[in-house]
Design a protein around this motif. Structure first.
Motif, PDB file in Angstrom:
ATOM      1  N   ARG A  94      42.552 -16.547  10.679  1.00 35.46           N
ATOM      2  CA  ARG A  94      42.917 -15.195  10.235  1.00 35.46           C
ATOM      3  C   ARG A  94      41.686 -14.301  10.106  1.00 35.46           C
ATOM      4  N   THR A  95      40.599 -14.865   9.575  1.00 40.96           N
ATOM      5  CA  THR A  95      39.359 -14.100   9.451  1.00 40.96           C
ATOM      6  C   THR A  95      38.834 -13.695  10.825  1.00 40.96           C
ATOM      7  N   ALA A  96      38.870 -14.637  11.769  1.00 44.21           N
ATOM      8  CA  ALA A  96      38.396 -14.361  13.129  1.00 44.21           C
ATOM      9  C   ALA A  96      39.229 -13.284  13.796  1.00 44.21           C
ATOM     10  N   MET A  97      40.549 -13.315  13.602  1.00 41.86           N
ATOM     11  CA  MET A  97      41.428 -12.301  14.188  1.00 41.86           C
ATOM     12  C   MET A  97      41.075 -10.905  13.667  1.00 41.86           C
ATOM     13  N   ALA A  98      40.864 -10.822  12.350  1.00 42.45           N
ATOM     14  CA  ALA A  98      40.550  -9.529  11.747  1.00 42.45           C
ATOM     15  C   ALA A  98      39.177  -9.027  12.198  1.00 42.45           C
ATOM     16  N   ALA A  99      38.200  -9.940  12.254  1.00 44.95           N
ATOM     17  CA  ALA A  99      36.837  -9.555  12.611  1.00 44.95           C
ATOM     18  C   ALA A  99      36.701  -9.183  14.082  1.00 44.95           C
ATOM     19  N   MET A 100      37.325  -9.957  14.962  1.00 45.26           N
ATOM     20  CA  MET A 100      37.202  -9.708  16.397  1.00 45.26           C
ATOM     21  C   MET A 100      37.867  -8.405  16.807  1.00 45.26           C
ATOM     22  N   GLY A 101      38.759  -7.912  15.962  1.00 44.04           N
ATOM     23  CA  GLY A 101      39.412  -6.650  16.252  1.00 44.04           C
ATOM     24  C   GLY A 101      38.552  -5.443  15.927  1.00 44.04           C
ATOM     25  N   GLN A 102      37.365  -5.676  15.331  1.00 45.79           N
ATOM     26  CA  GLN A 102      36.454  -4.605  14.962  1.00 45.79           C
ATOM     27  C   GLN A 102      35.288  -4.556  15.943  1.00 45.79           C
ATOM     28  N   LYS A 103      35.012  -3.406  16.502  1.00 49.67           N
ATOM     29  CA  LYS A 103      33.988  -3.294  17.537  1.00 49.67           C
ATOM     30  C   LYS A 103      32.585  -3.579  17.014  1.00 49.67           C
ATOM     31  N   GLU A 104      32.355  -3.410  15.704  1.00 45.23           N
ATOM     32  CA  GLU A 104      31.018  -3.632  15.168  1.00 45.23           C
ATOM     33  C   GLU A 104      30.729  -5.108  14.865  1.00 45.23           C
ATOM     34  N   THR A 105      31.731  -5.957  15.046  1.00 48.63           N
ATOM     35  CA  THR A 105      31.542  -7.377  14.762  1.00 48.63           C
ATOM     36  C   THR A 105      30.591  -8.027  15.764  1.00 48.63           C
ATOM     37  N   LYS A 106      29.621  -8.787  15.246  1.00 41.00           N
ATOM     38  CA  LYS A 106      28.709  -9.545  16.094  1.00 41.00           C
ATOM     39  C   LYS A 106      29.210 -10.981  16.159  1.00 41.00           C
ATOM     40  N   VAL A 107      29.558 -11.427  17.359  1.00 39.56           N
ATOM     41  CA  VAL A 107      30.170 -12.738  17.533  1.00 39.56           C
ATOM     42  C   VAL A 107      29.286 -13.849  16.984  1.00 39.56           C
ATOM     43  N   GLY A 108      27.977 -13.756  17.232  1.00 43.73           N
ATOM     44  CA  GLY A 108      27.068 -14.779  16.738  1.00 43.73           C
ATOM     45  C   GLY A 108      27.086 -14.891  15.229  1.00 43.73           C
ATOM     46  N   ASP A 109      27.087 -13.740  14.542  1.00 40.74           N
ATOM     47  CA  ASP A 109      27.113 -13.736  13.079  1.00 40.74           C
ATOM     48  C   ASP A 109      28.435 -14.281  12.559  1.00 40.74           C
ATOM     49  N   LEU A 110      29.536 -13.930  13.247  1.00 42.41           N
ATOM     50  CA  LEU A 110      30.849 -14.409  12.829  1.00 42.41           C
ATOM     51  C   LEU A 110      30.931 -15.932  12.949  1.00 42.41           C
ATOM     52  N   CYS A 111      30.443 -16.461  14.063  1.00 47.87           N
ATOM     53  CA  CYS A 111      30.462 -17.913  14.271  1.00 47.87           C
ATOM     54  C   CYS A 111      29.621 -18.624  13.209  1.00 47.87           C
ATOM     55  N   GLN A 122      32.568 -21.322  21.701  1.00 43.79           N
ATOM     56  CA  GLN A 122      33.663 -21.902  22.464  1.00 43.79           C
ATOM     57  C   GLN A 122      34.892 -22.119  21.590  1.00 43.79           C
ATOM     58  N   THR A 123      34.649 -22.602  20.358  1.00 42.95           N
ATOM     59  CA  THR A 123      35.755 -22.830  19.433  1.00 42.95           C
ATOM     60  C   THR A 123      36.414 -21.506  19.049  1.00 42.95           C
ATOM     61  N   LEU A 124      35.607 -20.496  18.792  1.00 43.45           N
ATOM     62  CA  LEU A 124      36.138 -19.185  18.431  1.00 43.45           C
ATOM     63  C   LEU A 124      37.043 -18.637  19.519  1.00 43.45           C
ATOM     64  N   TYR A 125      36.530 -18.612  20.763  1.00 47.42           N
ATOM     65  CA  TYR A 125      37.293 -18.023  21.862  1.00 47.42           C
ATOM     66  C   TYR A 125      38.490 -18.878  22.275  1.00 47.42           C
ATOM     67  N   ARG A 126      38.470 -20.167  21.909  1.00 46.33           N
ATOM     68  CA  ARG A 126      39.628 -21.005  22.202  1.00 46.33           C
ATOM     69  C   ARG A 126      40.804 -20.664  21.283  1.00 46.33           C
ATOM     70  N   HIS A 127      40.490 -20.103  20.110  1.00 45.98           N
ATOM     71  CA  HIS A 127      41.525 -19.780  19.136  1.00 45.98           C
ATOM     72  C   HIS A 127      41.881 -18.299  19.083  1.00 45.98           C
ATOM     73  N   VAL A 128      40.881 -17.435  19.331  1.00 42.96           N
ATOM     74  CA  VAL A 128      41.089 -15.981  19.224  1.00 42.96           C
ATOM     75  C   VAL A 128      40.418 -15.284  20.401  1.00 42.96           C
ATOM     76  N   SER A 129      41.089 -14.278  20.952  1.00 44.43           N
ATOM     77  CA  SER A 129      40.530 -13.537  22.082  1.00 44.43           C
ATOM     78  C   SER A 129      39.488 -12.542  21.596  1.00 44.43           C
ATOM     79  N   PRO A 130      38.659 -11.979  22.505  1.00 44.65           N
ATOM     80  CA  PRO A 130      37.650 -10.986  22.106  1.00 44.65           C
ATOM     81  C   PRO A 130      38.240  -9.752  21.425  1.00 44.65           C
ATOM     82  N   SER A 131      39.521  -9.484  21.675  1.00 44.20           N
ATOM     83  CA  SER A 131      40.160  -8.321  21.043  1.00 44.20           C
ATOM     84  C   SER A 131      40.845  -8.675  19.728  1.00 44.20           C
TER      85      SER A 131
END
Length: 213
Positions: free
Chosen positions: A156-173, A181-190
């Motif tokens: 749920r956190t990943a879904m909310a964060a990835m929907g924000q353009k200012e989110t840095k994927v590295g920091d989120l992971c 790989q785990t992040l993108y397997r569960h949630v898309s970039p959008s």
């Protein structure tokens, strides 16, 4: 800008944040810049904390009544403050044992540095105990399994964060403790849920293991 975060849980013996609110307002936080969660400190899903951290900008200062209002544990606290520091955001604790922490000052940074060192020591002890436990298990003919990484709260956190353009994927992971790989397997970039993410949310008792490690 000053931003305040409050939290109350059943373990407090009180369900009111009035004391925290009064202290934060007295410290100069505007009422419109207060965020409040009613949940256990051990609970992963704290939506108002996530919203608070996302709203903070370079030059802002986050104020909390006591240190235990912010972090679930020492490691989570240290990671959170490191992230704030990297973003140019200060942290100030108003009372309690962490009241000396004010990362906008040199002395406050020194105090937090001690906390960070303790957290590193804690991680080292955990690592040593884990290795010792696996060694003992192997000696008895058992093998340690791959740790589970993704939980419903993290999805749920990943879904909310990835929907924000200012989110840095590295920091989120880093915050979630997972690989890209785990992040993108569960949630898309959008921020849209993918099949593995749906499985986690619909079957919380059986979270999916991190096979990318």
């Amino acid at each position: 800008m000053l931003v305040g975060y409050m939290r109350v849980s059943k373990t407090d013996g009180s369900q009111s944040t009035d004391l925290q609110r009064d202290a934060l307002l007295l410290a100069g936080v505007d009422a419109d810049h207060l965020y409040e969660d009613h949940a256990s400190g051990k609970k992963d899903d704290r939506p108002q904390l996530a919203a608070c951290l996302k709203a903070l900008r370079d030059g802002d200062t986050l104020l909390v009544w006591k240190l235990d209002r912010l972090g679930r544990d020492l490691r989570h606290l240290v990671n959170t403050v490191h992230d704030l520091t990297d973003r140019g955001i200060g942290l100030k604790v108003l009372t309690g044992e962490g009241a000396a922490i004010d990362t906008t000052t040199a002395s406050g940074k020194l105090v937090f540095g001690i906390f960070a060192a303790l957290a590193e020591f804690e991680r080292a002890l955990i690592s040593e105990r884990t290795i010792a436990g696996l060694t003992a298990a192997r000696a008895r003919g058992r093998k340690g399994g791959r740790p589970y990484k993704m939980t419903a709260a993290k999805v749920r956190t990943a879904m909310a964060a990835m929907g924000q353009k200012e989110t840095k994927v590295g920091d989120l992971c880093k915050e979630l403790g997972i690989t890209r790989q785990t992040l993108y397997r569960h949630v898309s970039p959008s921020g849209k849920l993918r099949p593995d993410g749906s499985k986690v949310l619909t079957n919380r008792e059986k979270p999916t293991p991190d096979h990318s490690r």
